[in-house]
Design a protein around this motif. Structure first.
Motif, PDB file in Angstrom:
ATOM      1  N   LEU B  75       0.841  -1.196   0.000  1.00  0.00           N
ATOM      2  CA  LEU B  75       0.000   0.000   0.000  1.00  0.00           C
ATOM      3  C   LEU B  75       0.881   1.252   0.000  1.00  0.00           C
ATOM      4  O   LEU B  75       0.624   2.210  -0.743  1.00  0.00           O
ATOM      5  N   ALA B  76       1.932   1.206   0.802  1.00  0.00           N
ATOM      6  CA  ALA B  76       2.837   2.364   0.859  1.00  0.00           C
ATOM      7  C   ALA B  76       3.497   2.579  -0.495  1.00  0.00           C
ATOM      8  O   ALA B  76       3.586   3.709  -0.986  1.00  0.00           O
ATOM      9  N   ALA B  77       3.956   1.480  -1.113  1.00  0.00           N
ATOM     10  CA  ALA B  77       4.635   1.615  -2.407  1.00  0.00           C
ATOM     11  C   ALA B  77       3.689   2.180  -3.454  1.00  0.00           C
ATOM     12  O   ALA B  77       4.049   3.068  -4.228  1.00  0.00           O
ATOM     13  N   VAL B  78       2.449   1.674  -3.449  1.00  0.00           N
ATOM     14  CA  VAL B  78       1.466   2.184  -4.401  1.00  0.00           C
ATOM     15  C   VAL B  78       1.190   3.660  -4.130  1.00  0.00           C
ATOM     16  O   VAL B  78       1.123   4.488  -5.047  1.00  0.00           O
ATOM     17  N   GLY B  79       1.052   4.006  -2.843  1.00  0.00           N
ATOM     18  CA  GLY B  79       0.809   5.398  -2.472  1.00  0.00           C
ATOM     19  C   GLY B  79       1.913   6.311  -2.958  1.00  0.00           C
ATOM     20  O   GLY B  79       1.660   7.374  -3.522  1.00  0.00           O
ATOM     21  N   MET B  80       3.153   5.877  -2.763  1.00  0.00           N
ATOM     22  CA  MET B  80       4.285   6.692  -3.209  1.00  0.00           C
ATOM     23  C   MET B  80       4.240   6.887  -4.717  1.00  0.00           C
ATOM     24  O   MET B  80       4.418   7.991  -5.220  1.00  0.00           O
ATOM     25  N   GLY B  81       4.006   5.779  -5.425  1.00  0.00           N
ATOM     26  CA  GLY B  81       3.956   5.879  -6.882  1.00  0.00           C
ATOM     27  C   GLY B  81       2.862   6.829  -7.328  1.00  0.00           C
ATOM     28  O   GLY B  81       3.068   7.670  -8.210  1.00  0.00           O
ATOM     29  N   PHE B  82       1.706   6.756  -6.661  1.00  0.00           N
ATOM     30  CA  PHE B  82       0.572   7.597  -7.037  1.00  0.00           C
ATOM     31  C   PHE B  82       0.908   9.077  -6.826  1.00  0.00           C
ATOM     32  O   PHE B  82       0.783   9.893  -7.742  1.00  0.00           O
ATOM     33  N   VAL B  83       1.364   9.410  -5.619  1.00  0.00           N
ATOM     34  CA  VAL B  83       1.645  10.823  -5.321  1.00  0.00           C
ATOM     35  C   VAL B  83       2.746  11.347  -6.238  1.00  0.00           C
ATOM     36  O   VAL B  83       2.705  12.480  -6.709  1.00  0.00           O
ATOM     37  N   LYS B  84       3.727  10.494  -6.524  1.00  0.00           N
ATOM     38  CA  LYS B  84       4.841  10.950  -7.355  1.00  0.00           C
ATOM     39  C   LYS B  84       4.378  11.277  -8.768  1.00  0.00           C
ATOM     40  O   LYS B  84       4.781  12.294  -9.333  1.00  0.00           O
ATOM     41  N   THR B  85       3.521  10.423  -9.330  1.00  0.00           N
ATOM     42  CA  THR B  85       3.107  10.697 -10.708  1.00  0.00           C
ATOM     43  C   THR B  85       2.117  11.854 -10.781  1.00  0.00           C
ATOM     44  O   THR B  85       2.013  12.505 -11.809  1.00  0.00           O
ATOM     45  N   LYS B  86       1.399  12.130  -9.692  1.00  0.00           N
ATOM     46  CA  LYS B  86       0.355  13.141  -9.761  1.00  0.00           C
ATOM     47  C   LYS B  86       0.845  14.540  -9.390  1.00  0.00           C
ATOM     48  O   LYS B  86       0.126  15.506  -9.585  1.00  0.00           O
ATOM     49  N   THR B  87       2.012  14.658  -8.778  1.00  0.00           N
ATOM     50  CA  THR B  87       2.476  15.988  -8.382  1.00  0.00           C
ATOM     51  C   THR B  87       3.889  16.205  -8.904  1.00  0.00           C
ATOM     52  O   THR B  87       4.536  15.282  -9.391  1.00  0.00           O
ATOM     53  N   SER B  88       4.362  17.442  -8.800  1.00  0.00           N
ATOM     54  CA  SER B  88       5.736  17.721  -9.212  1.00  0.00           C
ATOM     55  C   SER B  88       6.676  17.666  -8.022  1.00  0.00           C
ATOM     56  O   SER B  88       7.802  18.150  -8.090  1.00  0.00           O
ATOM     57  N   LEU B  89       6.215  17.078  -6.934  1.00  0.00           N
ATOM     58  CA  LEU B  89       7.098  16.938  -5.762  1.00  0.00           C
ATOM     59  C   LEU B  89       8.229  15.970  -6.073  1.00  0.00           C
ATOM     60  O   LEU B  89       8.068  15.046  -6.852  1.00  0.00           O
ATOM     61  N   ARG B  90       9.368  16.207  -5.435  1.00  0.00           N
ATOM     62  CA  ARG B  90      10.490  15.302  -5.635  1.00  0.00           C
ATOM     63  C   ARG B  90      10.208  13.959  -4.981  1.00  0.00           C
ATOM     64  O   ARG B  90       9.490  13.878  -4.000  1.00  0.00           O
ATOM     65  N   GLU B  91      10.862  12.931  -5.541  1.00  0.00           N
ATOM     66  CA  GLU B  91      10.608  11.581  -5.050  1.00  0.00           C
ATOM     67  C   GLU B  91      10.942  11.436  -3.563  1.00  0.00           C
ATOM     68  O   GLU B  91      10.195  10.824  -2.810  1.00  0.00           O
ATOM     69  N   ASP B  92      12.065  12.029  -3.142  1.00  0.00           N
ATOM     70  CA  ASP B  92      12.467  11.835  -1.746  1.00  0.00           C
ATOM     71  C   ASP B  92      11.448  12.443  -0.790  1.00  0.00           C
ATOM     72  O   ASP B  92      11.168  11.882   0.267  1.00  0.00           O
ATOM     73  N   ALA B  93      10.867  13.572  -1.196  1.00  0.00           N
ATOM     74  CA  ALA B  93       9.858  14.195  -0.339  1.00  0.00           C
ATOM     75  C   ALA B  93       8.634  13.292  -0.226  1.00  0.00           C
ATOM     76  O   ALA B  93       8.090  13.090   0.862  1.00  0.00           O
ATOM     77  N   VAL B  94       8.229  12.719  -1.361  1.00  0.00           N
ATOM     78  CA  VAL B  94       7.067  11.832  -1.355  1.00  0.00           C
ATOM     79  C   VAL B  94       7.325  10.622  -0.463  1.00  0.00           C
ATOM     80  O   VAL B  94       6.482  10.238   0.355  1.00  0.00           O
ATOM     81  N   ILE B  95       8.507  10.040  -0.613  1.00  0.00           N
ATOM     82  CA  ILE B  95       8.857   8.888   0.231  1.00  0.00           C
ATOM     83  C   ILE B  95       8.769   9.277   1.697  1.00  0.00           C
ATOM     84  O   ILE B  95       8.203   8.572   2.518  1.00  0.00           O
ATOM     85  N   GLY B  96       9.329  10.443   2.012  1.00  0.00           N
ATOM     86  CA  GLY B  96       9.322  10.905   3.405  1.00  0.00           C
ATOM     87  C   GLY B  96       7.911  11.028   3.952  1.00  0.00           C
ATOM     88  O   GLY B  96       7.619  10.556   5.053  1.00  0.00           O
TER      89      GLY B  96
END
Lengths: 290, 290, 311
Positions: B75-96
């Motif tokens: 669920l966390a991995a899917v969540g990260m992937g979703f937020v990353k593709t939908k926003t221009s936030l950097r990956e590390d911020a999304v992971i955090g």
């Protein structure tokens, strides 16, 4: 049960105050970290403070000093190993901070200490002694003051370090300044939310504000506002449900972020969906004509 | 003297701890090669924290902890992937954001239902007091992961190195991505038992990084990392008996030491080797006739 | 009237000079990227820094900006070390578009104001003079109307102009431009070139790192050709020879020799050459594609010659 009952307790008032201070400091820094791409630097430094705390206890030095030194050591050695080997930065960070955290754990079990490991890891906002309130207040206020005073230089450093250098700013010094500020804010936040969740305080408010605006000044205000709101709300809620205070704060911040992710006027999911649909509606007739 | 050194081998719980940790160490070592090459070091960190609410829930409802952890991690991995593709936030911020949210949720669950699972064993691991049921789960996870890696490692290497080529060859890249994430979250659970949530990332990063410094061939890297993971875990568990310290701390500290040794003395990519190479190249360039 | 140089212009001319002498730069991993590089730029010049990828072009660029410390040799600007030239705000830099984080929450105005930071006090609070200069710079590149925009909302050419405005606001004597024409429309390119010429007339030095060979003779009066060391440096008319370029680019340079190609008649009016720095696409007189080698295409040549005769 009375909704105002939390405010009758001194420890609750102290917790609310400390939470707000810590929230503002971390939120302001989080704006810089998110823009610089250093979000997980907070994670690394926060874990790395553990051996410093233990050693400071052994040496009889104030704990914040030990924590600050070992946090900074983590950042500096990560930078050194990255620039002198072929291992990628994120990997180096993982190796270094876990190494320091492990050292801290092993040291901790060997040292008789009045510090509870649980308090260091998860924070104990509700049982915070007076001396530490003052300590947190002083460190937090100092960090905040320096960050805000130098915000233009720090912003330039995050945005275009090459230009910063070409106008004669000492970027190496700015680099260490930002790292030191992060380490200090972690030292201040340790009491409130503990090592493990401090990274949330250093990432989430910045991301929340980033979604809502594209002006840096506004971003600072939004981040600080959401952090203060979440800290106060988190402390308040945790009083009633009797759950971990740090966890409540972080979950409220995440909720803010999720709301922004959905409803942000320009960068939110709904806004971009509407934009896409509007573009489609406009695009279809021309496409047909073409 | 010899008797004293052999003492740990006389205790069943020590023997069990050593063998189990060696098994976990070797699986994590293998996986760490993929993690470091793919640049997923922080993903390892994130997943190891994100599985916590799953573990807590699984204990609460009496399901095997691996199942809960698996779903939470996914669920966390899917969540990260979703937020990353939908926003221009950097990956590390999304992971955090995502992993701290999950961890906070886990923390809140544990603080609300204190008896169901010990926070301490999640954060620091509990190798010495591991139950037989948990051992069988760990062994199952380890053998399953090794089997999948053994069958599919070439595909996974290609996926890490050049996903587009993998797709062009007709490999199912999504499935490979999913496989690697799944392996990561289940081994994170296994490693959680050994070293705890804070140090899992070390098991998933350090052996790979060390092997990467020592060799340029993937096959050898895999062997070295697995060997190092198993060796350090075995010896670390053994040493923790004498140090009377945290098992996880000893294991990870040992791994960090090995990494540092490799960093300085690795034959081709070590600090000493690259320094002498640098001096030689400089000499050669300057000695050239202008 | 031909005005005699006043004392101040002479002084400015003396001070405004870039001197790169015997520079050798090596990286941590042991590679020596540039060795024994020497050249000199005088006031009032636009200089192209030309070389293939990996020739040390960007290394030399970074060294002149002071980001890399040479293992040997030195770079001075107007007799000052790089560090003090930077403190004097002499060095302005226009980055490559790829290096900029365009989603960063800053407005056009903010970015140009960053050019003034070196003149401000410790707290970087802009004064009236700073505001005036920022406005003047924005107007000069015709971006004043866009001052409130977030930088990501601009087109490629507009983005470039914003960073040029920042260099103008900084009032640097030496302006370094990294690939200024990539992702830029033709109109903006002409505007940039015009602006650079004006700055040259005012006595500034522009150093342009580029792989766009065609544009070099158009507006650069000086050229430095580099392949791990300086192969040739001087006035473009002298340096920009096929021989020098062949030495710098070796087999990398793509040739289109008319005498070897399928083109049969060319008088300069009938042939169109299209290129984006790769192999050029050439259309002949009748609008058909011309090939660079006539060997192996004898059929085509014969057929086209026959068509020509029919007409």
């Amino acid at each position: 049960m009375n909704w105002l009952s939390p405010f009758q307790y001194d420890f609750m008032l102290a917790a609310l105050g400390v939470g707000a201070v810590v929230g503002i400091v971390c939120a302001v820094l989080s704006c810089f970290l998110v823009l610089k791409g250093w979000s997980l630097m907070g994670d690394a430094i926060s874990h790395a403070v553990l051996p410093g705390i233990v050693l400071a206890h052994v040496a009889g030095v104030p704990l914040p000093i030990g924590a600050f030194c070992s946090g900074l050591f983590c950042a500096v050695s990560t930078g050194f190993i990255k620039s002198h080997s072929r291992v990628k930065e994120d990997t180096v960070m993982g190796v270094v901070f876990t190494g320091l955290f492990a050292l801290g754990l092993v040291l901790f079990t060997k040292v008789e200490s009045d510090q509870h490991l649980n308090h260091i890891l998860f924070g104990s906002l509700l049982g915070i002694p007076r001396a530490q309130i003052i300590q947190t207040g002083v460190i937090g206020a100092g960090t905040l003051l320096v960050t805000l005073a130098l915000r233009r230089d720090l912003l330039l450093f995050c945005f275009d370090p090459a230009h910063a250098r070409s106008i004669g700013l000492n970027t190496a010094r700015l680099n260490y300044l930002l790292l030191s500020l992060v380490a200090l804010s972690i030292v201040a936040a340790l009491q409130a939310v503990g090592i493990i969740l401090v990274v949330a305080m250093l990432v989430t408010p910045g991301c929340f504000a980033y979604l809502l605006t594209d002006r840096f000044g506004r971003m600072l205000w939004l981040a600080a506002g959401s952090a203060v709101g979440s800290c106060l709300g988190g402390v308040y809620v945790s009083f009633f449900i009797n759950g971990s205070t740090g966890a409540c704060i972080v979950l409220l911040q995440s909720t803010c972020f999720l709301l922004a992710l959905m409803f942000a006027p320009k960068r939110g999911l709904l806004a971009s969906r509407w934009r896409r649909q509007a573009a489609l509606v406009e695009g279809v007739p021309t496409g047909k004509r073409g | 003297m010899m008797d004293a050194l052999a003492v740990p081998f006389h205790y069943d719980y020590m023997l069990k701890a050593m063998w189990v940790s060696a098994l976990i160490g070797s699986v994590c070592g293998c996986l760490s090669c993929f993690v470091t090459l793919k640049g997923w070091s922080l993903m390892g960190d994130a997943l190891s924290h994100a599985v916590v609410p799953g573990v807590a829930l699984a204990y609460l409802v009496g399901a095997p902890f691996a199942v809960g952890a698996f779903f939470a991690g996914l669920l966390a991995a899917v969540g990260m992937g979703f937020v990353k593709t939908k926003t221009s936030l950097r990956e590390d911020a999304v992971i955090g954001i995502v992993f701290t949210t999950f961890f906070a949720a886990g923390l809140l669950l544990i603080s609300l239902f204190p008896s169901s699972v010990s926070l301490k064993s999640i954060v620091f691991g509990n190798l010495l007091g591991i139950s037989d049921a948990d051992v069988s789960q760990v062994v199952l996870i380890a053998l399953g992961s090794l089997l999948v890696l053994g069958l599919r490692w070439r595909d996974l290497v290609l996926f890490c190195f050049d996903p587009n080529q993998a797709r062009a060859l007709g490999l199912n890249v999504r499935l490979l991505n999913f496989t690697l994430l799944t392996l990561l979250s289940v081994t994170a659970v296994a490693a959680l038992q050994a070293v705890g949530a804070c140090l899992v990332v070390a098991m998933l990063v350090t052996p790979g990084a060390t092997a990467y410094l020592l060799t340029d061939r993937f096959g050898r890297m895999l062997g070295l990392a697995a060997g190092m993971g198993a060796g350090t875990s075995f010896i670390g568990a053994y040493a923790s008996y004498f140090l009377d310290g945290s098992t996880g701390g000893c294991i990870v500290l040992l791994q960090t030491l090995v990494f540092l040794l490799a960093l300085v003395w690795a034959p081709k990519h070590g600090l000493l080797a690259s320094r002498s190479k640098r001096l030689q190249a400089l000499k050669a360039a300057l000695g050239r006739p202008a | 009237m031909n005005p005699a140089p006043t004392n101040s212009t002479v002084a400015a001319g003396l001070r405004n000079e870039v001197l790169v002498s015997d520079v050798t730069v090596s990286y941590n991993n042991g590679t020596v990227a540039v060795y024994d590089a020497t050249f000199r730029l005088q006031a009032g010049s636009i200089c192209a820094l030309v070389g293939v990828n990996g020739s040390g072009k960007s290394t030399l660029f970074k060294t002149i900006m002071g980001f890399l410390k040479p293992a040997q040799g030195s770079v001075t600007i107007g007799g000052e070390t790089i560090a003090s030239a930077q403190r004097l705000n002499w060095v302005a830099y226009v980055p490559q578009s790829e290096e900029v984080d365009w989603s960063f929450p800053v407005s056009v105005w903010d970015v140009v104001m960053m050019g003034r930071y070196g003149y401000m006090s410790f707290l970087r609070i802009p004064g009236a003079a700073d505001r005036r200069l920022v406005e003047a710079s924005l107007r000069r590149v015709e971006m004043w109307d866009f001052r409130e925009r977030q930088i990501g909302e601009l087109s490629g050419g507009q983005k470039k102009r914003v960073f040029l405005a920042r260099a103008l606001a900084q009032q640097g004597r030496v302006i370094l431009l990294d690939e200024p024409f990539t992702g830029v429309d033709v109109k903006t390119e002409a505007a940039i070139v015009e602006l650079l010429r004006e700055l040259r007339a005012a006595g500034n030095i522009m150093l342009v790192s580029t792989h766009n060979l065609g544009s070099v003779p158009e507006f650069c009066d000086q050229t430095v050709i580099i392949n791990r060391t300086v192969l040739a440096a001087g006035p473009t008319v002298e340096v920009f020879t096929e021989q020098n370029l062949a030495r710098a680019f070796g087999g990398v340079l793509r040739h289109f020799r008319f005498d070897e190609s399928t083109i049969q008649k060319h008088d300069g009016r009938t042939v169109t050459v299209l290129t984006d720095d790769e192999r050029p696409l050439v259309f002949g007189k009748d609008g058909h594609v011309e090939y660079s080698q006539r060997n192996g295409r004898e059929e085509v040549v014969k057929q086209r010659a026959e068509q020509e005769d029919d007409e």
